[in-house]
Design a protein around this motif. Structure first.
Motif, PDB file in Angstrom:
ATOM      1  N   TYR A  85       0.825  -1.206   0.000  1.00  0.00           N
ATOM      2  CA  TYR A  85       0.000   0.000   0.000  1.00  0.00           C
ATOM      3  C   TYR A  85       0.862   1.259   0.000  1.00  0.00           C
ATOM      4  N   LEU A  86       1.868   1.289   0.885  1.00  0.00           N
ATOM      5  CA  LEU A  86       2.799   2.405   0.894  1.00  0.00           C
ATOM      6  C   LEU A  86       3.974   2.107  -0.028  1.00  0.00           C
ATOM      7  N   LYS A  87       4.729   3.153  -0.363  1.00  0.00           N
ATOM      8  CA  LYS A  87       5.945   2.949  -1.142  1.00  0.00           C
ATOM      9  C   LYS A  87       6.923   2.095  -0.345  1.00  0.00           C
ATOM     10  N   ASN A  88       7.796   1.396  -1.064  1.00  0.00           N
ATOM     11  CA  ASN A  88       8.737   0.490  -0.413  1.00  0.00           C
ATOM     12  C   ASN A  88       9.578   1.215   0.632  1.00  0.00           C
ATOM     13  N   THR A  89      10.091   2.403   0.277  1.00  0.00           N
ATOM     14  CA  THR A  89      10.921   3.152   1.225  1.00  0.00           C
ATOM     15  C   THR A  89      10.113   3.592   2.444  1.00  0.00           C
ATOM     16  N   GLU A  90       8.828   3.921   2.237  1.00  0.00           N
ATOM     17  CA  GLU A  90       7.974   4.339   3.345  1.00  0.00           C
ATOM     18  C   GLU A  90       7.708   3.179   4.307  1.00  0.00           C
ATOM     19  N   VAL A  91       7.495   1.986   3.758  1.00  0.00           N
ATOM     20  CA  VAL A  91       7.260   0.813   4.611  1.00  0.00           C
ATOM     21  C   VAL A  91       8.498   0.517   5.445  1.00  0.00           C
ATOM     22  N   ILE A  92       9.666   0.556   4.800  1.00  0.00           N
ATOM     23  CA  ILE A  92      10.918   0.304   5.515  1.00  0.00           C
ATOM     24  C   ILE A  92      11.121   1.337   6.612  1.00  0.00           C
ATOM     25  N   PHE A  93      10.959   2.624   6.255  1.00  0.00           N
ATOM     26  CA  PHE A  93      11.127   3.691   7.242  1.00  0.00           C
ATOM     27  C   PHE A  93      10.134   3.538   8.388  1.00  0.00           C
ATOM     28  N   LYS A 174       3.140   4.472  -9.325  1.00  0.00           N
ATOM     29  CA  LYS A 174       3.088   3.537 -10.447  1.00  0.00           C
ATOM     30  C   LYS A 174       3.178   2.087  -9.996  1.00  0.00           C
ATOM     31  N   ASP A 175       3.719   1.875  -8.807  1.00  0.00           N
ATOM     32  CA  ASP A 175       3.802   0.513  -8.273  1.00  0.00           C
ATOM     33  C   ASP A 175       2.433  -0.016  -7.868  1.00  0.00           C
TER      34      ASP A 175
END
Length: 479
Positions: A85-93, A174-175
């Motif tokens: 749902y969130l961007k990959n970097t946002e999930v990691i952060f 876009k993901d």
């Protein structure tokens, strides 16, 4: 029959999607909890309990369960569970932030159990191991998720306005989304419905976006999609946001929605003020060393004033002086024209860039909170001249001043610095219409995250379509 079959397929797909999402995030949490359990059983407990016979097996399970619960709640709150749902970097952060907060909490608990500050070396080692797991695993899990579930294909139904703004929002993800087809609502209701069904049945799209079109045009399309079990993404109007917080009453033989003239009750206002006062006093004491260092740095840089006072508006458009650490040159607005900070603004000093990035420049507003001009959570206060300009084209901007202005709010947590004022208004109204003490507490905790997230401190791009230009195009489509 075909519609029923499609509906069943979609239901099964969404259930499978949810199952995969939960499974992938559960594995990440399981690995982190496993690391904690290992260090607890083989390292931590020896520092906490002198004689192990007094700390029986169920006690170990309880300690691991406490950590698991805290980590799970923080992961859900900060978005670490929102893989896909969130961007990959946002999930990691988000997951890293949740883990650090959980570890700080458990470190405090173990220190109290040991009656002394807990030995930090092994604890830091455990944290490093967990962060390594998060970075590696979430990258792998996200690739797996994206390979199973490609971006959702959307059909955009739009009006006369240019679609670049709407498309830009979806293209930023876009993901997750891709607009495969667009159709103008002006082609006619029957023609649009035929395009929606054709696109859905051929697989060209599997959801519909109803863009900035009038309520009269939108309502029949929404009912049509609902009838045929087609997913719809809706860009809400101001009236939609107000109705989101409406109270449902059952006094007749039909549903009745109530929107109150004032959202906060007396007891809510009392508790909110109590929380503001206590938290502001505590934070003033805790942050006083940082405020002192900041004041000295600003004074030494150019000899100008340390604090910057500016007229802002709070509840009922009452004016007050907001206080901030000065982050711009003394002559930043020597022409007397009020303007928002732009990205890479040359008026911002080197000291200012640092304190704005860390949000230290906002700390003097704790005094505004103590004085009662502001609250911790609420719509950010704007300057009178900017409010006047916005209200010429966006009269609903006054709605956000139904409550006291805040140090942070819904628009700051879920938007960005350069989010358009119209979208910020909708976010602020969402907060006002859904207010609760628990929501305030949640937003206060989420504010800790955005302090370290760079998107929230971006300036306005010079070429960006700002509120005033955008609203000239939008007004005719609101209702």
């Amino acid at each position: 029959m075909k519609t029923s079959t499609n509906e069943e397929k979609v239901r099964k797909l969404e259930s499978f999607k949810r199952l995969i999402n939960l499974s992938l995030t559960a594995i990440c949490l399981g690995l982190e909890i496993g690391v904690f359990a290992y260090h607890w059983l083989f390292h931590f407990r020896y520092s906490v309990v002198e004689e192990l016979k007094y700390y029986w097996f169920k006690g170990h399970l309880l300690e691991i369960a406490i950590y698991s619960f805290v980590l799970l709640m923080l992961s859900v709150m900060y978005g670490g569970m929102r893989l896909g749902y969130l961007k990959n970097t946002e999930v990691i952060f988000s997951q890293i932030f949740a883990t650090l907060i959980a570890n700080i909490f458990i470190y405090g608990e173990l220190s109290m159990m040991a009656f002394q500050l807990f030995v930090p070396d092994v604890f830091l080692m455990m944290t490093a191991e967990q962060l390594s797991i998060i970075i590696v695993y979430i990258n792998v899990a996200n690739r797996i998720y994206r390979s199973i579930f490609p971006p959702r294909k959307l059909l955009l139904v739009h009006g006369d306005r240019p679609v670049e703004n709407i498309c830009g929002k979806f293209e930023s993800r876009k993901d997750k989304y891709v607009i495969t087809k667009m159709v103008s609502v002006k082609t006619g209701f029957e023609e649009v419905c035929d395009e929606i069904l054709k696109s859905y049945e051929t697989g060209e799209s599997n959801a519909v976006v109803l863009g900035d079109i009038s309520v009269e045009e939108r309502t029949p399309l929404l009912k049509f999609c609902y009838k045929h079990s087609i997913r719809v993404y809706l860009l809400p109007k101001i009236s939609d946001v107000i109705l989101m917080g409406a109270e449902e009453l059952h006094v007749f033989d039909t549903p009745l929605l109530l929107t109150r003239e004032y959202r906060l009750t007396v007891e809510q206002r009392f508790i909110k003020r109590l929380i503001d006062t206590v938290c502001a006093l505590v934070l003033l004491v805790v942050t006083s060393p940082f405020m002192l260092i900041t004041a000295i740095a600003i004074k030494l840089y150019d000899g100008g004033p340390v604090l910057y006072k500016q007229v802002r508006c709070t509840q009922n458009q009452r004016e007050f002086y907001i206080m901030k650490f000065r982050s711009m040159r003394v002559d930043a607005e020597k022409d007397g024209v009020a303007r928002l900070a732009s990205k890479n603004d040359s008026r911002i000093t080197p000291i200012g860039k640092v304190i704005r990035k860390c949000r230290i420049d906002e700390l003097p507003q704790l005094i505004n909170i103590l004085k009662g001009d502001m609250s911790f959570i609420g719509p950010r206060p704007e300057r009178p001249e900017i409010i006047e300009k916005y209200m010429e084209l966006m009269p609903e901007f006054a709605y956000r001043m139904k409550v006291k202005a805040g140090l942070a709010g819904f628009a700051q947590v879920y938007g960005k610095y350069n989010t358009s004022p119209y979208d910020k208004l909708k976010l602020d109204l969402t907060y006002i219409e859904n207010y609760s003490i628990l929501l305030d507490v949640k937003l206060m905790l989420l504010t800790l995250k955005i302090v370290f997230w760079p998107d929230s401190t971006e300036g306005v791009e010079e070429e960006q379509i700002t509120a005033l230009r955008e609203e000239k195009q939008r007004r005719g489509q609101e209702e």
